[in-house]
Design an enzyme around this catalytic site. Sequence first.
Site, PDB file in Angstrom:
ATOM      1  N   SER A 145       8.618   4.769   4.856  1.00  0.00           N
ATOM      2  CA  SER A 145       9.689   3.930   4.350  1.00  0.00           C
ATOM      3  C   SER A 145       9.445   3.624   2.882  1.00  0.00           C
ATOM      4  O   SER A 145       8.415   4.001   2.327  1.00  0.00           O
ATOM      5  CB  SER A 145       9.799   2.651   5.171  1.00  0.00           C
ATOM      6  OG  SER A 145       8.644   2.451   5.974  1.00  0.00           O
ATOM      7  N   ASP A 195       0.890  -1.150   0.000  1.00  0.00           N
ATOM      8  CA  ASP A 195       0.000   0.000   0.000  1.00  0.00           C
ATOM      9  C   ASP A 195       0.932   1.203   0.000  1.00  0.00           C
ATOM     10  O   ASP A 195       1.654   1.436   0.980  1.00  0.00           O
ATOM     11  CB  ASP A 195      -0.846   0.029   1.272  1.00  0.00           C
ATOM     12  CG  ASP A 195      -1.995  -0.964   1.249  1.00  0.00           C
ATOM     13  OD1 ASP A 195      -1.984  -1.855   0.390  1.00  0.00           O
ATOM     14  OD2 ASP A 195      -2.890  -0.849   2.104  1.00  0.00           O
ATOM     15  N   HIS A 212       4.871  -7.174   0.087  1.00  0.00           N
ATOM     16  CA  HIS A 212       4.544  -8.481  -0.465  1.00  0.00           C
ATOM     17  C   HIS A 212       5.260  -8.741  -1.785  1.00  0.00           C
ATOM     18  O   HIS A 212       5.683  -7.795  -2.474  1.00  0.00           O
ATOM     19  CB  HIS A 212       3.031  -8.584  -0.661  1.00  0.00           C
ATOM     20  CG  HIS A 212       2.255  -8.491   0.623  1.00  0.00           C
ATOM     21  ND1 HIS A 212       1.545  -9.550   1.138  1.00  0.00           N
ATOM     22  CD2 HIS A 212       2.085  -7.464   1.505  1.00  0.00           C
ATOM     23  CE1 HIS A 212       0.971  -9.182   2.283  1.00  0.00           C
ATOM     24  NE2 HIS A 212       1.283  -7.915   2.522  1.00  0.00           N
TER      25      HIS A 212
END
Length: 406
Positions: A365, A212, A273
């Site tokens: 990040s 995301d 992911h």
Amino acid sequence: MSTDSTTAAATTTTTGTVAPLHAEFGRPLEQSLEHIVANSQNHLLGEKDELAPSEQRADAVHAHGAQAKKWISHLWPSSESLDRLFTHEHMGNFVIDRQTGRKIFESMPLYVRVGMHLLFVSGSGYMTYPSIEKLLETQSIKQGKLYDTPGPEVRQHIQSFIRTYALPVDELLVTDLDQYPTFNSFFSRRLKPTARPITSPADLTVVTSPADCRLTAFQTVDQAKTIKGQQFNIPTLLVGNDAADTRFKAVQDDTQCSILISRLAPQDYHRFHAPFDGVVVDVKDIKGELYTVNPQAINEDLNVFTLNKRSIMLIHANLGPGKEAVPVAFVAVGAMLVGSIGWSKRPGDKLAKGEELGWFQYGGSTCILVCPSTAGVVFDQDIVANSEKQTETLVRVGMEVGKIKQ
């Protein structure tokens, strides 16, 4: 650092020369970081992302008809004028929400925005001084301890964070907030598998978003340098100063490699992911700095990605027939107030597209995917077009972001 307002502290730069760090900048730089950490638990100072000024203007015109358009146009001849003004003055970041197509002004608490402006715009020339680098490290450690501390105020802190950013609690794998002993345990929360469906999981030629995030995509390194600055280079990103390391040679020597940059804001889900199937080959850690990855710093041509602490995973990606083991680098970059990077997979583990790779602790990040030209990845045109305009695209884990050219 000296706090004497009448003197300048002599500071050794990373090149070995000594340069004065004027007190007029030195102390404010220090105070701004201290203030960010001291106020970081008060998330009520932040707010949910909102429409960009140009989008609000468009809504106003639509609501009030053609007559409104006539007088508003006298104030702002172009619908993008306010957006350009905000960007030019480093007042914030704009992203395109891929689900709605609308431009969003990214939320950030005011004290953080002002502090970063002072740190990375007004004082950007001082950011590579060892004294500032040490300060960033110290404050990041302090922040980490703060968010790893259990106590009765943790639940209230989590609830405040949820309210501020309107986080959907029903997406959480663990919905009972009392099950999170520290704020960091909530920050790196897991979601239900159904919360982020993976596009075409059985199609090896579809590349999906690893996070995301606020996404930028570049088909070549040269295109990335045009936007991110000439200091951005792949060999330094992947191996740092270790010229003898040849693990990533197939990627770092490819001058036509493609790059996908996923920036995670504090309000984002902070697990990342696998964007494709594959096998984990190796992991390399590089000790670096903890500069912010926010565009307010990146746009100042500070070599953030190749200076920051980072961990690089080498993956042999299965991208379809004839491309069953393409070497790809997945880089997890730490940032200001984010020292911790964790991997859920180890060398030898197989990966399925959409499977969890790792996580970040509190803060913003970045993940960087570096694909050699032999991969044949072609990023989706809307993301590329936004990137060329120096605008990020807001996406979610599992959304298609590219295809493999066979």
